[in-house]
Design an enzyme around this catalytic site. Structure first.
Site, PDB file in Angstrom:
ATOM      1  NE  ARG A  73     -45.016  13.247  -6.187  1.00 14.08           N
ATOM      2  CZ  ARG A  73     -43.792  13.178  -6.752  1.00 14.08           C
ATOM      3  NH1 ARG A  73     -43.131  14.277  -7.049  1.00 14.08           N
ATOM      4  NH2 ARG A  73     -43.254  12.016  -7.005  1.00 14.08           N
ATOM      5  CE1 TYR A  83     -60.720  26.224  10.604  1.00 18.42           C
ATOM      6  CE2 TYR A  83     -58.511  25.366  10.326  1.00 18.42           C
ATOM      7  CZ  TYR A  83     -59.876  25.175  10.343  1.00 18.42           C
ATOM      8  OH  TYR A  83     -60.386  23.931  10.091  1.00 18.42           O
ATOM      9  CG  ASP A 112     -56.839  31.768   5.888  1.00 16.37           C
ATOM     10  OD1 ASP A 112     -57.734  31.770   5.010  1.00 16.37           O
ATOM     11  OD2 ASP A 112     -56.694  30.832   6.703  1.00 16.37           O
ATOM     12  CE  LYS A 169     -63.522  25.317   5.808  1.00 15.91           C
ATOM     13  NZ  LYS A 169     -62.478  26.013   6.527  1.00 15.91           N
TER      14      LYS A 169
HETATM   15  C1  LIG Z   1     -61.208  25.704   7.111  1.00 16.41           C
HETATM   16  C2  LIG Z   1     -60.153  26.736   7.236  1.00 16.41           C
HETATM   17  C3  LIG Z   1     -58.793  26.419   7.104  1.00 16.41           C
HETATM   18  C4  LIG Z   1     -58.324  24.995   6.925  1.00 16.41           C
HETATM   19  O1  LIG Z   1     -58.726  24.460   5.707  1.00 16.41           O
HETATM   20  P1  LIG Z   1     -58.971  22.885   5.454  1.00 16.41           P
HETATM   21  O2  LIG Z   1     -59.385  22.856   4.027  1.00 16.41           O
HETATM   22  O3  LIG Z   1     -60.017  22.437   6.413  1.00 16.41           O
HETATM   23  O4  LIG Z   1     -57.665  22.208   5.699  1.00 16.41           O
HETATM   24  C5  LIG Z   1     -57.870  27.441   7.184  1.00 16.41           C
HETATM   25  N1  LIG Z   1     -58.247  28.708   7.400  1.00 16.41           N
HETATM   26  C6  LIG Z   1     -59.534  29.057   7.538  1.00 16.41           C
HETATM   27  C7  LIG Z   1     -59.890  30.482   7.790  1.00 16.41           C
HETATM   28  C8  LIG Z   1     -60.539  28.090   7.480  1.00 16.41           C
HETATM   29  O5  LIG Z   1     -61.809  28.437   7.632  1.00 16.41           O
END
Ligand SMILES: *Cc1c(COP(=O)(O)O)cnc(C)c1O
Length: 385
Positions: A52, A104, A176, A201
C-alpha cells in the site's frame, strides 16, 4: 534515469521513470504483484516494506506521469474520483472552492453530496470568463478547481491568466487535465499548482483500466499526499499501473491521431446540413478558438454537436455502427454518447440547459480508426434524419 527533464515529450512518454529491471535486464518495468517485501534484517530493507505504501510498478508510473506534466511528484489512485478526493484533503472545514460550472458530473456529486457535509463550500462559475471567476473569490477561497476543456460543450479556461489572478490571493490552482492530457496542455508549466487525471481516459487510452493520478510541484503538497495516499489507502493497483505505463508510452502518437481525427470530424460535421451546431475548440467558430491555439497543441478527439431534437439525436446514436454507444472517452476506439441521459442525467434539467447540455446534444470521443471510415459511419447515420 536514462532520460532527464530536458528530453522532449515523446521521449519522456517512453522513458521517464523507467529503467531496465536491475535483477533481469527486462526492458519493461515488471508487474510487481506482491503485497510485501522480505527484509534483510531488522530495519534493513530495499526501500519497500508494504505494497500500500509503495510498489515499484506504481512508482514507475508516478514518475512517468510527473515528468509528462512537468511536476515533481505523482500519486496513483484507484480512480479519477479517488484522485480528486485526495486533492480536496489539502483543505480544511470552512474553506471555499471556486469550481468550473460544467465540471464532470462525478466531481459535482462528490463536492455537493460528500464534501459539503465535511464543511467545505463550493461556488460554480463559468471559468471561461476570467472576470466572473475572479469575482467569485472570497476571503475564504483556498482553491480554484478548473476543468478545461469542459465536458461536453468543450469550453476552455485560460489557465495562465486564472493562475496569475489566483496566486495574488494565495489560492491553489488545480486543473483536471483528463480531457486534454499532457500531450495537449501542461497546466503546471503555465502556473497551475496541481494537475489531476482520470487515467481511465486518454492516459491509459485502451479502455481496459480505471485509475487516477495527481501531479504536484510544491513540496508541502507532495508531503501531504505521500502521507495521505498511504493513510487512506485508495491506491492504484500494480496491474493497473502496469497497464497505464504501457498506455503512456504511446500517448504522443495517440494524441496526434486523436487531434487529427477530431479536427477532421468536427470540420465535416460543421458543414453538414443536418447538424445544427458543433462544439470543438479547433473550429474558428468556437468562442475560444484563439485561446485554444495559444493554450493547446491540438484539440483532442472530443467533439459534440446538436441535431435539433431528442428523436433526431436518438436516430444518430442508434444508427452509427463503428461508433459504440457507451460512456467514457479517450480510448483508441470511437464512442458516441448522449450526455443529457447518460453522463449528465443527475444534473437538474434547468442546469443542463444553462450549460448547453440539451436533449439533442450528441458527444463523440473520436478514436484513431481511419477517419474516412468514421466519416462514412456518421454520414450514413445522419442520412436517416
Ligand atoms: C472520468 C472523469 C473523471 C472521473 O474519473 P474515474 O476514473 O471515472 O473515477 C473525472 N474527471 C473527468 C474530466 C473525467 O472525464
Amino acid at each position: 534515469m536514462i532520460v532527464d527533464a530536458t528530453a522532449r515529450f515523446s521521449t519522456l512518454c517512453i522513458h521517464a521513470g523507467q529503467e531496465p529491471d536491475p535483477s533481469t535486464g527486462a526492458i519493461i518495468t515488471p508487474l510487481f504483484q506482491t503485497s510485501t517485501y522480505v527484509q534483510d534484517g531488522l530495519g534493513r530493507h530495499k526501500g519497500h516494506e508494504y505494497a500500500r505504501t509503495s510498489n515499484p510498478t506504481r512508482a514507475a508510473l508516478e514518475a512517468n506521469v510527473a515528468a509528462l506534466e512537468g511536476g515533481s511528484h505523482g500519486f496513483g489512485f484507484a480512480s479519477g474520483m479517488a484522485a480528486i478526493n485526495a486533492v480536496m484533503t489539502l483543505l480544511a472545514p470552512g474553506d471555499h472552492v471556486v469550481v468550473t460550472d460544467n465540471t464532470y458530473g462525478g466531481t459535482y456529486r462528490l463536492f455537493e453530496r460528500v464534501l459539503r457535509t465535511t464543511g467545505l463550500d463550493f461556488t460554480y462559475v463559468d471559468t471561461s470568463i476570467v472576470e466572473a471567476t475572479v469575482a467569485a473569490f472570497t476571503d475564504r477561497t483556498r482553491m480554484l478547481f478548473l476543468e478545461t476543456p469542459t465536458n461536453p460543450v468543450l469550453r476552455l479556461a485560460d489557465i495562465a491568466a486564472l493562475s496569475a489572478a489566483a496566486h495574488t490571493r494565495d489560492i491553489v490552482v488545480v486543473v483536471d487535465n483528463t480531457f486534454a492530457s499532457p500531450a495537449v496542455q501542461q497546466p503546471l508549466l503555465v502556473g497551475a499548482d496541481i494537475v489531476l487525471h482520470s487515467t481511465t481516459k486518454y492516459l491509459n487510452g485502451h479502455s481496459d483500466s480505471v485509475g487516477g493520478m495527481v501531479v504536484v510541484r510544491h513540496a508541502p503538497h507532495a508531503e501531504w499526499l505521500t502521507f495521505y495516499q498511504n493513510a487512506a489507502g485508495a491506491i492504484l493497483s500494480a496491474f493497473d499501473s502496469w497497464l497505464i505505463l504501457r498506455g503512456t508510452k504511446t500517448l504522443a502518437v495517440r494524441m496526434a491521431a486523436h487531434n487529427r481525427n477530431g479536427q477532421i470530424v468536427a470540420e465535416y460535421l460543421s458543414t453538414h446540413a443536418k447538424v445544427e451546431r458543433v462544439h470543438y475548440p479547433g473550429l474558428p467558430a468556437h468562442p475560444q478558438h484563439v485561446l485554444a491555439q495559444q493554450q493547446m497543441r491540438g484539440c483532442t478527439g472530443m467533439v459534440s454537436f446538436t441535431v435539433g431534437t431528442l428523436d433526431r439525436a436518438r436516430t444518430v446514436l442508434e444508427q452509427v455502427r463503428l461508433f459504440a454507444l457507451a460512456e467514457s472517452l479517450g480510448g483508441v476506439e470511437s464512442l458516441i454518447s448522449h450526455p443529457a441521459t447518460m453522463t449528465h442525467a443527475s444534473v437538474p434539467v434547468e442546469r443542463r440547459d444553462a450549460l448547453g447540455v440539451t436533449d439533442s446534444l450528441v458527444r463523440l470521443s473520436v478514436g484513431i480508426e481511419d477517419v474516412d471510415d468514421l466519416r462514412a459511419d456518421l454520414e450514413q447515420a445522419l442520412a436517416r434524419l
